[in-house]
Design a protein around this motif. Sequence first.
Motif, PDB file in Angstrom:
ATOM      1  N   ASP A   1      -7.335   0.364  -4.299  1.00  0.00           N
ATOM      2  CA  ASP A   1      -8.686  -0.194  -4.188  1.00  0.00           C
ATOM      3  C   ASP A   1      -8.632  -1.718  -4.090  1.00  0.00           C
ATOM      4  O   ASP A   1      -9.364  -2.333  -3.294  1.00  0.00           O
ATOM      5  CB  ASP A   1      -9.536   0.216  -5.395  1.00  0.00           C
ATOM      6  N   VAL A   2      -7.775  -2.342  -4.902  1.00  0.00           N
ATOM      7  CA  VAL A   2      -7.637  -3.796  -4.864  1.00  0.00           C
ATOM      8  C   VAL A   2      -7.051  -4.243  -3.535  1.00  0.00           C
ATOM      9  O   VAL A   2      -7.558  -5.169  -2.876  1.00  0.00           O
ATOM     10  CB  VAL A   2      -6.774  -4.294  -6.037  1.00  0.00           C
TER      11      VAL A   2
ATOM     12  N   ARG B   1       0.834  -1.205   0.000  1.00  0.00           N
ATOM     13  CA  ARG B   1       0.000   0.000   0.000  1.00  0.00           C
ATOM     14  C   ARG B   1       0.865   1.249   0.000  1.00  0.00           C
ATOM     15  O   ARG B   1       0.579   2.230  -0.692  1.00  0.00           O
ATOM     16  CB  ARG B   1      -0.933  -0.002   1.211  1.00  0.00           C
TER      17      ARG B   1
ATOM     18  N   PRO C   1      -4.329   4.718  -7.429  1.00  0.00           N
ATOM     19  CA  PRO C   1      -5.652   4.520  -6.814  1.00  0.00           C
ATOM     20  C   PRO C   1      -6.274   3.160  -7.118  1.00  0.00           C
ATOM     21  O   PRO C   1      -6.873   2.542  -6.229  1.00  0.00           O
ATOM     22  CB  PRO C   1      -6.500   5.654  -7.419  1.00  0.00           C
ATOM     23  N   SER C   2      -6.148   2.682  -8.341  1.00  0.00           N
ATOM     24  CA  SER C   2      -6.772   1.400  -8.674  1.00  0.00           C
ATOM     25  C   SER C   2      -6.108   0.254  -7.922  1.00  0.00           C
ATOM     26  O   SER C   2      -6.781  -0.695  -7.495  1.00  0.00           O
ATOM     27  CB  SER C   2      -6.706   1.157 -10.181  1.00  0.00           C
TER      28      SER C   2
ATOM     29  N   ASP D   1      -7.051  -2.721  -0.656  1.00  0.00           N
ATOM     30  CA  ASP D   1      -7.968  -2.479   0.462  1.00  0.00           C
ATOM     31  C   ASP D   1      -9.046  -3.564   0.550  1.00  0.00           C
ATOM     32  O   ASP D   1      -9.635  -3.773   1.621  1.00  0.00           O
ATOM     33  CB  ASP D   1      -8.642  -1.112   0.313  1.00  0.00           C
ATOM     34  N   GLY D   2      -9.306  -4.247  -0.559  1.00  0.00           N
ATOM     35  CA  GLY D   2     -10.323  -5.294  -0.556  1.00  0.00           C
ATOM     36  C   GLY D   2      -9.791  -6.679  -0.276  1.00  0.00           C
ATOM     37  O   GLY D   2     -10.566  -7.644  -0.231  1.00  0.00           O
TER      38      GLY D   2
ATOM     39  N   THR E   1     -10.161  -5.352 -10.136  1.00  0.00           N
ATOM     40  CA  THR E   1     -11.148  -4.525 -10.816  1.00  0.00           C
ATOM     41  C   THR E   1     -10.722  -4.234 -12.254  1.00  0.00           C
ATOM     42  O   THR E   1      -9.532  -4.318 -12.588  1.00  0.00           O
ATOM     43  CB  THR E   1     -11.330  -3.194 -10.077  1.00  0.00           C
TER      44      THR E   1
END
Length: 332
Positions: free
Chosen positions: A302-303, A291, A298-299, A305-306, A323
């Motif tokens: 997002d991955v 991270r 950003p993309s 964080d999930g 994503t």
Amino acid sequence: MLATPSRIPRIVLASVLGALLLAGLALLATGCSDSVAAAGIGTSSQTTDALAVLPSDADVYGMTNLAEARGSDALATALGGSGLGMVSERGSADFQDFVRMTGFDPAEDLDRMYVAVSDGMDERAAFVAYGRFDRERIERYLADSDEADFEVTQIEGTAVYLTTSEDGRRGGFALASDQMVLAGDEATLTGMVQRLGTTARPAGPDLQALFDRVAFPDDAWFVARGLDRVTGEIPAEAGPSALAARAAAGFVLSMRFDDDGVPVRAFLATKPEANPDDVGDVVRAGLSAMRIGMKDEPSALDVLDGVDVTAEAEGVRVEGFLTPAFLASAQR
């Protein structure tokens, strides 16, 4: 992959094998990893036949369903409509001639591809490809081409095409049927041809336990056992991901090609002396470091964080979702 001494053998081998090799590497490169009971590798006739033919003592086994990948809207969007792009010589005149004369385009006609790797070396890789192969046209093309530097031999009634690389290694492929092609180094390929029609498969409780952890048997999966042999010696100062690998007896990665993205599930089977809770903490630390390194992506954030990391009795489960935005950014 085998290095070949002329363009035509290289194009033929790349056409048969290129999609599988790079698809397999793509599985390794997307090492981020949604939870249900493990599905296992399934009982499709192609999987059964491929595992019967592939070497039973391999350290690594994998499958990529290229037909499913081609049908994924998320992958199509991420690739900008350019296709899977797995054969580097597609734009060359020789390659276009090969497609025209044989009617075989690997970007469209390869459906499933399986791989087995022994001793952690790509020269010991064995391949099984399923798709649409017009054996008569391919054999005629090879016979008529002045540059097709293949030695043709028969093994139990199956034509085998062998070539010698610049460093003296010999390998090639065999057209087992209009739907199945085998490839590998000479000794491995010979053994595969001799196992055609058998029902044997890689055995052992350790390997079966890993196969049972495959979540998506019909899209893409990758299984590695004996990681100490595959990864080699890991230094004490290695990063979190390498430290987790040191504690692992085996690894499973699988993914599904959905229209809205790619769910990914991984499982790290820990050695008896390793504590899964501790290994889970190491994996989480690795994600935290990623991270920080991707704070301007950003993309990717997002991955990350999930991603969910869960310690279980026999190892660590990692689940996530790639994503379309992340897949598109990974191509740049």
